[in-house]
Write an enzyme that holds these catalytic residues in place. Structure first.
Site, PDB file in Angstrom:
ATOM      1  N   LYS A   6     -14.882 -12.374 -27.719  1.00 47.31           N
ATOM      2  CA  LYS A   6     -14.882 -12.374 -29.716  1.00 47.31           C
ATOM      3  C   LYS A   6     -15.543 -13.504 -29.708  1.00 47.31           C
ATOM      4  O   LYS A   6     -16.789 -13.469 -30.960  1.00 47.31           O
ATOM      5  CB  LYS A   6     -13.205 -13.020 -29.437  1.00 47.31           C
ATOM      6  CG  LYS A   6     -12.174 -12.035 -29.158  1.00 47.31           C
ATOM      7  CD  LYS A   6     -11.185 -11.909 -29.633  1.00 47.31           C
ATOM      8  CE  LYS A   6     -10.479 -13.702 -28.868  1.00 47.31           C
ATOM      9  NZ  LYS A   6     -10.376 -13.781 -26.837  1.00 47.31           N
ATOM     10  N   ARG A  45      -2.270 -15.202 -33.270  1.00 49.52           N
ATOM     11  CA  ARG A  45      -2.742 -14.987 -32.030  1.00 49.52           C
ATOM     12  C   ARG A  45      -0.775 -14.176 -31.412  1.00 49.52           C
ATOM     13  O   ARG A  45      -0.772 -14.160 -30.478  1.00 49.52           O
ATOM     14  CB  ARG A  45      -2.995 -15.965 -31.568  1.00 49.52           C
ATOM     15  CG  ARG A  45      -4.166 -15.799 -30.190  1.00 49.52           C
ATOM     16  CD  ARG A  45      -3.582 -17.054 -30.010  1.00 49.52           C
ATOM     17  NE  ARG A  45      -5.210 -17.559 -28.446  1.00 49.52           N
ATOM     18  CZ  ARG A  45      -6.116 -17.459 -28.183  1.00 49.52           C
ATOM     19  NH1 ARG A  45      -6.670 -17.534 -29.756  1.00 49.52           N
ATOM     20  NH2 ARG A  45      -6.976 -17.227 -27.522  1.00 49.52           N
ATOM     21  N   ARG A  73     -15.000 -24.809 -19.285  1.00 53.37           N
ATOM     22  CA  ARG A  73     -13.414 -25.369 -19.822  1.00 53.37           C
ATOM     23  C   ARG A  73     -12.835 -25.242 -18.911  1.00 53.37           C
ATOM     24  O   ARG A  73     -12.974 -24.591 -18.030  1.00 53.37           O
ATOM     25  CB  ARG A  73     -13.265 -23.392 -21.191  1.00 53.37           C
ATOM     26  CG  ARG A  73     -13.973 -23.652 -22.066  1.00 53.37           C
ATOM     27  CD  ARG A  73     -13.812 -22.723 -23.211  1.00 53.37           C
ATOM     28  NE  ARG A  73     -12.416 -22.273 -23.190  1.00 53.37           N
ATOM     29  CZ  ARG A  73     -11.723 -21.863 -24.258  1.00 53.37           C
ATOM     30  NH1 ARG A  73     -12.932 -20.929 -24.683  1.00 53.37           N
ATOM     31  NH2 ARG A  73     -10.130 -20.849 -24.209  1.00 53.37           N
ATOM     32  N   ARG A 131     -18.531 -17.935 -17.855  1.00 57.02           N
ATOM     33  CA  ARG A 131     -18.645 -18.681 -19.360  1.00 57.02           C
ATOM     34  C   ARG A 131     -18.784 -20.026 -19.182  1.00 57.02           C
ATOM     35  O   ARG A 131     -18.473 -21.045 -18.647  1.00 57.02           O
ATOM     36  CB  ARG A 131     -17.446 -18.653 -20.067  1.00 57.02           C
ATOM     37  CG  ARG A 131     -17.689 -19.008 -21.087  1.00 57.02           C
ATOM     38  CD  ARG A 131     -16.487 -18.755 -21.642  1.00 57.02           C
ATOM     39  NE  ARG A 131     -14.868 -19.259 -22.555  1.00 57.02           N
ATOM     40  CZ  ARG A 131     -14.159 -18.689 -23.173  1.00 57.02           C
ATOM     41  NH1 ARG A 131     -14.452 -18.419 -23.994  1.00 57.02           N
ATOM     42  NH2 ARG A 131     -12.815 -18.060 -22.183  1.00 57.02           N
ATOM     43  N   ARG A 134      -3.005 -17.295 -19.591  1.00 57.86           N
ATOM     44  CA  ARG A 134      -3.322 -16.519 -20.554  1.00 57.86           C
ATOM     45  C   ARG A 134      -3.156 -14.563 -20.943  1.00 57.86           C
ATOM     46  O   ARG A 134      -3.414 -14.885 -22.665  1.00 57.86           O
ATOM     47  CB  ARG A 134      -4.997 -17.645 -21.275  1.00 57.86           C
ATOM     48  CG  ARG A 134      -5.197 -18.992 -21.444  1.00 57.86           C
ATOM     49  CD  ARG A 134      -6.149 -19.428 -21.363  1.00 57.86           C
ATOM     50  NE  ARG A 134      -7.289 -19.294 -21.500  1.00 57.86           N
ATOM     51  CZ  ARG A 134      -8.667 -19.171 -21.775  1.00 57.86           C
ATOM     52  NH1 ARG A 134      -8.671 -19.666 -20.440  1.00 57.86           N
ATOM     53  NH2 ARG A 134      -9.767 -18.759 -22.789  1.00 57.86           N
TER      54      ARG A 134
HETATM   55  P1  ADP Z   1     -13.870 -15.018 -26.027  1.00 57.33           P
HETATM   56  O1  ADP Z   1     -14.179 -15.581 -27.288  1.00 57.33           O
HETATM   57  O2  ADP Z   1     -13.449 -13.423 -26.406  1.00 57.33           O
HETATM   58  O3  ADP Z   1     -13.222 -15.738 -25.477  1.00 57.33           O
HETATM   59  P2  ADP Z   1     -16.476 -14.734 -24.942  1.00 57.33           P
HETATM   60  O4  ADP Z   1     -17.620 -15.050 -26.242  1.00 57.33           O
HETATM   61  O5  ADP Z   1     -16.621 -16.845 -24.892  1.00 57.33           O
HETATM   62  O6  ADP Z   1     -15.265 -14.669 -25.331  1.00 57.33           O
HETATM   63  O7  ADP Z   1     -17.454 -14.717 -23.850  1.00 57.33           O
HETATM   64  C1  ADP Z   1     -17.042 -14.926 -22.312  1.00 57.33           C
HETATM   65  C2  ADP Z   1     -17.997 -14.964 -21.349  1.00 57.33           C
HETATM   66  O8  ADP Z   1     -18.860 -14.026 -21.576  1.00 57.33           O
HETATM   67  C3  ADP Z   1     -19.358 -15.575 -21.723  1.00 57.33           C
HETATM   68  O9  ADP Z   1     -19.562 -15.990 -21.035  1.00 57.33           O
HETATM   69  C4  ADP Z   1     -20.460 -14.597 -22.541  1.00 57.33           C
HETATM   70  O10 ADP Z   1     -21.364 -15.395 -21.945  1.00 57.33           O
HETATM   71  C5  ADP Z   1     -19.340 -13.444 -21.579  1.00 57.33           C
HETATM   72  N1  ADP Z   1     -20.136 -12.038 -22.951  1.00 57.33           N
HETATM   73  C6  ADP Z   1     -19.764 -12.229 -23.503  1.00 57.33           C
HETATM   74  N2  ADP Z   1     -19.758 -10.349 -24.164  1.00 57.33           N
HETATM   75  C7  ADP Z   1     -20.002 -10.384 -23.014  1.00 57.33           C
HETATM   76  C8  ADP Z   1     -20.659  -8.771 -22.733  1.00 57.33           C
HETATM   77  N3  ADP Z   1     -20.900  -8.193 -24.213  1.00 57.33           N
HETATM   78  N4  ADP Z   1     -21.971  -8.105 -21.214  1.00 57.33           N
HETATM   79  C9  ADP Z   1     -21.436  -9.421 -20.430  1.00 57.33           C
HETATM   80  N5  ADP Z   1     -21.134 -10.575 -21.107  1.00 57.33           N
HETATM   81  C10 ADP Z   1     -20.687 -10.994 -21.908  1.00 57.33           C
HETATM   82  P1  AMP Z   2     -10.137 -19.975 -27.347  1.00 49.79           P
HETATM   83  O1  AMP Z   2     -11.150 -20.494 -27.432  1.00 49.79           O
HETATM   84  O2  AMP Z   2      -9.508 -18.562 -28.749  1.00 49.79           O
HETATM   85  O3  AMP Z   2      -9.965 -19.100 -25.930  1.00 49.79           O
HETATM   86  O4  AMP Z   2      -8.793 -20.622 -27.642  1.00 49.79           O
HETATM   87  C1  AMP Z   2      -8.013 -21.142 -26.130  1.00 49.79           C
HETATM   88  C2  AMP Z   2      -6.565 -22.026 -26.139  1.00 49.79           C
HETATM   89  O5  AMP Z   2      -6.328 -22.236 -27.731  1.00 49.79           O
HETATM   90  C3  AMP Z   2      -5.233 -20.944 -26.305  1.00 49.79           C
HETATM   91  O6  AMP Z   2      -5.608 -20.419 -24.426  1.00 49.79           O
HETATM   92  C4  AMP Z   2      -4.530 -21.440 -26.822  1.00 49.79           C
HETATM   93  O7  AMP Z   2      -4.248 -22.541 -26.175  1.00 49.79           O
HETATM   94  C5  AMP Z   2      -5.292 -22.614 -27.895  1.00 49.79           C
HETATM   95  N1  AMP Z   2      -5.207 -21.824 -29.342  1.00 49.79           N
HETATM   96  C6  AMP Z   2      -6.337 -20.685 -29.917  1.00 49.79           C
HETATM   97  N2  AMP Z   2      -5.799 -20.271 -30.882  1.00 49.79           N
HETATM   98  C7  AMP Z   2      -5.095 -20.292 -31.194  1.00 49.79           C
HETATM   99  C8  AMP Z   2      -3.531 -19.697 -31.772  1.00 49.79           C
HETATM  100  N3  AMP Z   2      -3.704 -18.906 -32.788  1.00 49.79           N
HETATM  101  N4  AMP Z   2      -2.433 -20.064 -31.492  1.00 49.79           N
HETATM  102  C9  AMP Z   2      -1.836 -20.510 -30.511  1.00 49.79           C
HETATM  103  N5  AMP Z   2      -2.540 -21.076 -29.967  1.00 49.79           N
HETATM  104  C10 AMP Z   2      -3.844 -21.390 -29.457  1.00 49.79           C
END
Ligand code: ADP
Ligand code: AMP
Length: 226
Positions: free
Chosen positions: A13, A88, A161, A127, A172
């Site tokens: 995302k 969420r 993280r 990541r 999660r």
């Molecule tokens: P989210 O925001 O949904 O938690 P991220 O955008 O942080 O996910 O992506 C999670 C991990 O996957 C990151 O390390 C990112 O670089 C990697 N990633 C994202 N998109 C792709 C893709 N299309 N192919 C491979 N790795 C990806």
């Molecule tokens: P994310 O960066 O989107 O993976 O979110 C990391 C963490 O932040 C989640 O696991 C939750 O603990 C908190 N969080 C992010 N967005 C929300 C939301 N909309 N509602 C509640 N908790 C959230």
């Protein structure tokens, strides 16, 4: 445009949100990033969010909805926004519907990133985020930085993280299935949802997302092993 980006943790995302928001010249708003910013700044809000995040649970709605309400009230969102990680659960979706109805700013699209759980576990394990700018996201295998441990964009230190450990990731994913999946149904009922595959290279996923929101060419390329 006003867009929601929904998908399990690690679906990509944030990676897509940065690119889409830049392409569309709209604000990228990630509740996760906002909470991490509060934690780094040591605010009271950050302190209250932290234990929930570390446990892989949702931060309570009254806190989260307040953060979004305040963010959406800023003038930079007038030209549009992309919400990444909000809503969420159903209570948050209903609160957002109310905020947008009050300001007469309906959503244009809800994009859902679909990906098997085994893949997100691998994506999350690798990541790495930049300490200076959380929007700079890397992956140790799929998009490694040129210099290990340093951000290609600004040279900031890369870190993992603390909620990206496997046990927390499982929690999660459970929360996504039980609390966030109903949000997709909520917006399906409003005719707003387009689901796209999150598999393949970042650019391929971006092409699918752009097509889904009425921009760009249809992506005919295959998927990679990422
Ligand atoms: P989210 O925001 O949904 O938690 P991220 O955008 O942080 O996910 O992506 C999670 C991990 O996957 C990151 O390390 C990112 O670089 C990697 N990633 C994202 N998109 C792709 C893709 N299309 N192919 C491979 N790795 C990806
Ligand atoms: P994310 O960066 O989107 O993976 O979110 C990391 C963490 O932040 C989640 O696991 C939750 O603990 C908190 N969080 C992010 N967005 C929300 C939301 N909309 N509602 C509640 N908790 C959230």
């Amino acid at each position: 445009m006003r867009i929601l980006l929904i998908g399990p943790p690690g679906a990509g995302k944030g990676t897509q949100a940065v690119r889409l928001a830049s392409y569309l010249s709209i604000e990228h708003i990630s509740t996760g990033d906002l909470f991490r910013e509060h934690i780094d700044q040591g605010t009271e809000l950050g302190q209250s969010a932290r234990p929930h995040m570390r446990a892989g649970l949702l931060v309570p709605d009254e806190v989260t909805i307040g953060v979004i309400e305040e963010r959406l009230a800023r003038p930079d969102t007038e030209r549009g926004f992309l919400l990444d990680g909000f809503p969420r659960n159903l209570a948050q979706a209903e609160a957002l519907d109310g905020i947008l109805a009050d300001s007469q700013l309906p959503l244009d699209a809800v994009l859902v990133l679909e990906i098997p759980e085994a893949r997100v576990v691998r994506r999350i394990a690798g990541r790495r985020l930049c300490r200076r700018d959380r929007e700079h996201v890397f992956h140790v295998d799929h998009s490694p930085p040129e210099v290990a441990g340093a951000c290609d964009v600004c040279g900031g230190e890369l870190y993992q993280r603390d909620d990206d450990r496997e046990a927390t990731v499982r929690k999660r994913l459970e929360v996504y299935r039980s609390e966030t999946a109903p949000v997709v149904e909520h917006y399906q009922a409003q005719g707003l949802v387009t689901a796209i595959s999150a598999l393949g290279h970042v650019q391929e996923v971006l092409d699918r997302a752009l097509v889904a929101i009425g921009h760009g060419q249809v992506d005919t390329s295959g998927t990679s092993s990422c």
